[in-house]
Design a protein around this motif. Structure first.
Motif, PDB file in Angstrom:
ATOM      1  N   MET A   1     -10.378   1.468  -4.284  1.00  0.00           N
ATOM      2  CA  MET A   1     -10.286   0.782  -2.942  1.00  0.00           C
ATOM      3  C   MET A   1      -9.360   1.483  -2.025  1.00  0.00           C
ATOM      4  O   MET A   1      -8.562   2.623  -2.278  1.00  0.00           O
ATOM      5  N   SER A   2      -9.943   1.312  -0.826  1.00  0.00           N
ATOM      6  CA  SER A   2      -9.514   1.927   0.590  1.00  0.00           C
ATOM      7  C   SER A   2      -8.218   1.534   0.956  1.00  0.00           C
ATOM      8  O   SER A   2      -7.659   0.564   0.568  1.00  0.00           O
ATOM      9  N   LEU A   3      -7.224   2.442   1.471  1.00  0.00           N
ATOM     10  CA  LEU A   3      -6.044   2.143   2.049  1.00  0.00           C
ATOM     11  C   LEU A   3      -6.279   1.345   3.568  1.00  0.00           C
ATOM     12  O   LEU A   3      -7.342   1.848   4.175  1.00  0.00           O
ATOM     13  N   TYR A   4      -5.416   0.333   3.890  1.00  0.00           N
ATOM     14  CA  TYR A   4      -5.614  -0.242   5.129  1.00  0.00           C
ATOM     15  C   TYR A   4      -5.043   0.749   6.154  1.00  0.00           C
ATOM     16  O   TYR A   4      -4.048   1.433   5.822  1.00  0.00           O
ATOM     17  N   ILE A   5      -5.776   0.738   7.138  1.00  0.00           N
ATOM     18  CA  ILE A   5      -5.032   1.703   8.359  1.00  0.00           C
ATOM     19  C   ILE A   5      -4.945   1.101   9.533  1.00  0.00           C
ATOM     20  O   ILE A   5      -6.116   0.087   9.896  1.00  0.00           O
ATOM     21  N   LYS A   6      -4.377   1.034  10.511  1.00  0.00           N
ATOM     22  CA  LYS A   6      -4.277   0.798  11.954  1.00  0.00           C
ATOM     23  C   LYS A   6      -4.572   2.175  12.590  1.00  0.00           C
ATOM     24  O   LYS A   6      -3.926   3.187  12.557  1.00  0.00           O
ATOM     25  N   GLU A   7      -5.435   1.876  13.671  1.00  0.00           N
ATOM     26  CA  GLU A   7      -5.914   3.021  14.257  1.00  0.00           C
ATOM     27  C   GLU A   7      -6.150   2.675  15.883  1.00  0.00           C
ATOM     28  O   GLU A   7      -6.608   1.529  16.093  1.00  0.00           O
ATOM     29  N   THR A   8      -5.381   3.533  16.733  1.00  0.00           N
ATOM     30  CA  THR A   8      -5.686   3.494  18.126  1.00  0.00           C
ATOM     31  C   THR A   8      -6.056   4.725  18.632  1.00  0.00           C
ATOM     32  O   THR A   8      -5.908   5.760  18.193  1.00  0.00           O
ATOM     33  N   GLY A   9      -6.301   4.602  20.092  1.00  0.00           N
ATOM     34  CA  GLY A   9      -6.744   5.764  20.846  1.00  0.00           C
ATOM     35  C   GLY A   9      -7.782   6.858  20.398  1.00  0.00           C
ATOM     36  O   GLY A   9      -7.772   7.784  20.526  1.00  0.00           O
ATOM     37  N   LYS A  10      -8.903   5.895  19.787  1.00  0.00           N
ATOM     38  CA  LYS A  10      -9.879   6.718  19.185  1.00  0.00           C
ATOM     39  C   LYS A  10     -10.619   7.964  20.324  1.00  0.00           C
ATOM     40  O   LYS A  10     -11.252   8.935  19.815  1.00  0.00           O
ATOM     41  N   ASN A  11     -10.668   7.785  21.496  1.00  0.00           N
ATOM     42  CA  ASN A  11     -11.162   8.571  22.538  1.00  0.00           C
ATOM     43  C   ASN A  11     -10.095   9.611  22.847  1.00  0.00           C
ATOM     44  O   ASN A  11     -10.664  10.570  23.668  1.00  0.00           O
ATOM     45  N   ASN A  12      -8.918   9.590  22.338  1.00  0.00           N
ATOM     46  CA  ASN A  12      -8.125  10.680  22.868  1.00  0.00           C
ATOM     47  C   ASN A  12      -8.267  12.094  21.869  1.00  0.00           C
ATOM     48  O   ASN A  12      -9.169  11.965  20.941  1.00  0.00           O
ATOM     49  N   ASP A  13      -7.986  13.294  22.500  1.00  0.00           N
ATOM     50  CA  ASP A  13      -8.319  14.580  21.925  1.00  0.00           C
ATOM     51  C   ASP A  13      -7.563  15.161  20.677  1.00  0.00           C
ATOM     52  O   ASP A  13      -8.300  15.852  19.764  1.00  0.00           O
ATOM     53  N   PHE A  36       2.625   6.961  22.060  1.00  0.00           N
ATOM     54  CA  PHE A  36       1.908   7.943  21.943  1.00  0.00           C
ATOM     55  C   PHE A  36       0.474   7.411  22.095  1.00  0.00           C
ATOM     56  O   PHE A  36      -0.730   7.573  21.500  1.00  0.00           O
ATOM     57  N   GLY A  37       0.339   6.584  23.299  1.00  0.00           N
ATOM     58  CA  GLY A  37      -1.010   6.144  23.492  1.00  0.00           C
ATOM     59  C   GLY A  37      -1.935   6.952  24.092  1.00  0.00           C
ATOM     60  O   GLY A  37      -3.091   6.784  24.189  1.00  0.00           O
ATOM     61  N   ASP A  38      -1.516   8.330  24.354  1.00  0.00           N
ATOM     62  CA  ASP A  38      -2.109   9.331  24.908  1.00  0.00           C
ATOM     63  C   ASP A  38      -2.842  10.229  23.692  1.00  0.00           C
ATOM     64  O   ASP A  38      -3.533  11.236  23.663  1.00  0.00           O
ATOM     65  N   TYR A  39      -2.668   9.790  22.124  1.00  0.00           N
ATOM     66  CA  TYR A  39      -2.819  10.487  21.067  1.00  0.00           C
ATOM     67  C   TYR A  39      -3.834   9.180  20.550  1.00  0.00           C
ATOM     68  O   TYR A  39      -3.773   8.138  20.525  1.00  0.00           O
ATOM     69  N   HIS A  40      -4.885   9.750  19.355  1.00  0.00           N
ATOM     70  CA  HIS A  40      -5.525   9.103  18.626  1.00  0.00           C
ATOM     71  C   HIS A  40      -4.341   9.037  17.437  1.00  0.00           C
ATOM     72  O   HIS A  40      -4.113   9.892  16.691  1.00  0.00           O
ATOM     73  N   CYS A  41      -3.949   7.778  17.153  1.00  0.00           N
ATOM     74  CA  CYS A  41      -3.098   7.375  16.135  1.00  0.00           C
ATOM     75  C   CYS A  41      -3.610   6.734  14.857  1.00  0.00           C
ATOM     76  O   CYS A  41      -4.380   5.846  15.158  1.00  0.00           O
ATOM     77  N   ILE A  42      -3.387   7.208  13.683  1.00  0.00           N
ATOM     78  CA  ILE A  42      -3.673   6.491  12.410  1.00  0.00           C
ATOM     79  C   ILE A  42      -2.506   6.114  11.470  1.00  0.00           C
ATOM     80  O   ILE A  42      -1.635   7.256  11.576  1.00  0.00           O
ATOM     81  N   ILE A  43      -2.327   4.907  11.266  1.00  0.00           N
ATOM     82  CA  ILE A  43      -1.126   4.739  10.638  1.00  0.00           C
ATOM     83  C   ILE A  43      -1.528   3.785   9.069  1.00  0.00           C
ATOM     84  O   ILE A  43      -1.942   2.581   9.268  1.00  0.00           O
ATOM     85  N   PRO A  44      -1.385   4.404   8.131  1.00  0.00           N
ATOM     86  CA  PRO A  44      -1.921   3.705   6.903  1.00  0.00           C
ATOM     87  C   PRO A  44      -0.808   3.136   6.124  1.00  0.00           C
ATOM     88  O   PRO A  44       0.330   3.606   6.552  1.00  0.00           O
ATOM     89  N   ASP A  45      -1.122   2.077   5.543  1.00  0.00           N
ATOM     90  CA  ASP A  45      -0.102   1.331   4.465  1.00  0.00           C
ATOM     91  C   ASP A  45      -0.371   2.305   3.242  1.00  0.00           C
ATOM     92  O   ASP A  45      -1.734   2.124   2.760  1.00  0.00           O
ATOM     93  N   LEU A  46       0.355   2.959   2.800  1.00  0.00           N
ATOM     94  CA  LEU A  46       0.293   3.603   1.516  1.00  0.00           C
ATOM     95  C   LEU A  46       0.246   2.762   0.457  1.00  0.00           C
ATOM     96  O   LEU A  46       0.528   1.666   0.329  1.00  0.00           O
ATOM     97  N   PRO A  47      -0.448   3.391  -0.566  1.00  0.00           N
ATOM     98  CA  PRO A  47      -0.693   2.535  -1.887  1.00  0.00           C
ATOM     99  C   PRO A  47       0.512   1.695  -2.400  1.00  0.00           C
ATOM    100  O   PRO A  47       1.476   2.396  -2.612  1.00  0.00           O
ATOM    101  N   GLY A  48       0.077   0.343  -2.728  1.00  0.00           N
ATOM    102  CA  GLY A  48       1.191  -0.577  -3.123  1.00  0.00           C
ATOM    103  C   GLY A  48       2.074  -1.235  -2.220  1.00  0.00           C
ATOM    104  O   GLY A  48       2.916  -2.018  -2.495  1.00  0.00           O
ATOM    105  N   GLY A  50       2.553  -3.179   1.981  1.00  0.00           N
ATOM    106  CA  GLY A  50       1.810  -3.691   2.859  1.00  0.00           C
ATOM    107  C   GLY A  50       0.591  -4.152   2.663  1.00  0.00           C
ATOM    108  O   GLY A  50       0.389  -4.828   1.412  1.00  0.00           O
ATOM    109  N   LYS A  51      -0.360  -3.968   3.566  1.00  0.00           N
ATOM    110  CA  LYS A  51      -1.609  -4.578   3.284  1.00  0.00           C
ATOM    111  C   LYS A  51      -2.459  -3.527   2.317  1.00  0.00           C
ATOM    112  O   LYS A  51      -3.839  -3.766   2.175  1.00  0.00           O
ATOM    113  N   SER A  52      -1.779  -2.436   1.803  1.00  0.00           N
ATOM    114  CA  SER A  52      -2.483  -1.880   0.682  1.00  0.00           C
ATOM    115  C   SER A  52      -2.004  -1.921  -0.723  1.00  0.00           C
ATOM    116  O   SER A  52      -2.039  -1.279  -1.596  1.00  0.00           O
ATOM    117  N   ALA A  53      -1.193  -3.496  -0.764  1.00  0.00           N
ATOM    118  CA  ALA A  53      -0.484  -3.605  -2.038  1.00  0.00           C
ATOM    119  C   ALA A  53      -1.310  -3.583  -3.154  1.00  0.00           C
ATOM    120  O   ALA A  53      -1.023  -3.429  -4.422  1.00  0.00           O
TER     121      ALA A  53
END
Length: 260
Positions: A1-13, A36-48, A50-53
């Motif tokens: 099972m994969s981790l839930y991730i929140k991802e923004t700014g995919k077009n940033n360098d 940090f809207g000028d970055y590509h940000c990835i925020i996972p919920d770690l195992p166990g 949040g949404k990766s419970a």
């Protein structure tokens, strides 16, 4: 099972991966996500958490492996800046040991890192403390004690409670043991990556000791202390945290300074 991730700014360098503390979830980085809207940000919920419970059998190594896989598959050029606090910082340390090639810069704060195996009496005490804590973890008085200890603002307290509720006792038992007993990895001296090792002025003594141990091992590390804040200082003073992180990513020298 994969981790839930929140991802923004995919077009940033450049990519930043934010790793949260134990018992919380990716929401703890909301103020950093805004800044940090000028970055590509990835925020996972770690195992166990949040949404990766539902992702069970937690270990720092398995969580690190999952994050490494996310970086290789989603980060720009297969590399990322890593930001970790508490448990998240331990996972960053494990990644630096396992796959330093996927890391550009790292900021770690509040990591507990032991240099030796705890005594049998300590392990017995830990068993007893966890046995006492787990049945009460969802009680309001217990949750509010952590809210006060971590200076969680009122607008985030409902999220903190929800994060506590969704962690199953079995998962929390594993998470607590991994966090408290995390040992210094064997090959950190080979991780020639720029690492900023941070503590809050009001953080736990073992965290300050661990920071010194990490600075003695990591070959390209610098240390700093954030004044007037404690363990979750990205929530206590997000403006300060964001300024420090941005300065670090821009290679500003923050070595050996007090930051306020």
């Amino acid at each position: 099972m994969s981790l839930y991730i929140k991802e923004t700014g995919k077009n940033n360098d450049e990519t930043i991966v934010f790793l949260h503390g134990d018992g919380i979830a990716g929401w703890m980085w909301d103020e950093q996500l805004k800044a940090f809207g000028d970055y590509h940000c990835i925020i996972p919920d770690l195992p166990g958490h949040g949404k990766s419970a539902e992702v069970k059998s937690f270990s720092v190594q398995s969580a690190a492996d999952m994050v490494i896989d996310i970086i290789k598959n989603k980060a720009k050029n297969g590399r990322a800046h890593l930001v970790g606090l508490s448990l998240g910082a331990q996972i960053v340390v494990q990644i630096l040991n396992t796959a330093p090639e996927v890391v550009n810069h790292a900021l770690i704060s509040g990591a507990i890192v032991r240099n030796s195996r705890p005594t049998e009496s300590f392990l017995e005490l830990l068993d007893n403390l966890i046995a006492l804590y787990l049945p009460d973890k969802n009680k309001t008085i217990r949750i509010m004690s952590y809210v006060r200890s971590y200076n969680i603002p009122k607008n985030l307290r409902s999220k903190f409670k929800e994060s506590t509720y969704v962690i199953e006792p079995y998962s929390l038992d594993k998470i607590l043991r991994e966090t408290i007993l995390f040992k210094m990895p064997d090959n950190l001296e080979h991780a020639d990556v720029p690492v900023l090792v941070m503590t809050g002025e009001k953080d736990y003594r073992i965290v300050n000791e661990s920071a010194l141990n990490l600075l003695n091992v990591l070959p390209n590390s610098k240390g700093a202390m954030a004044l007037k804040v404690g363990h979750l200082w990205n929530i206590e003073n997000p403006k300060l945290f964001n300024n420090v992180l941005r300065s670090w990513l821009k290679d500003t020298n923050l070595s050996g300074v007090l930051i306020s």
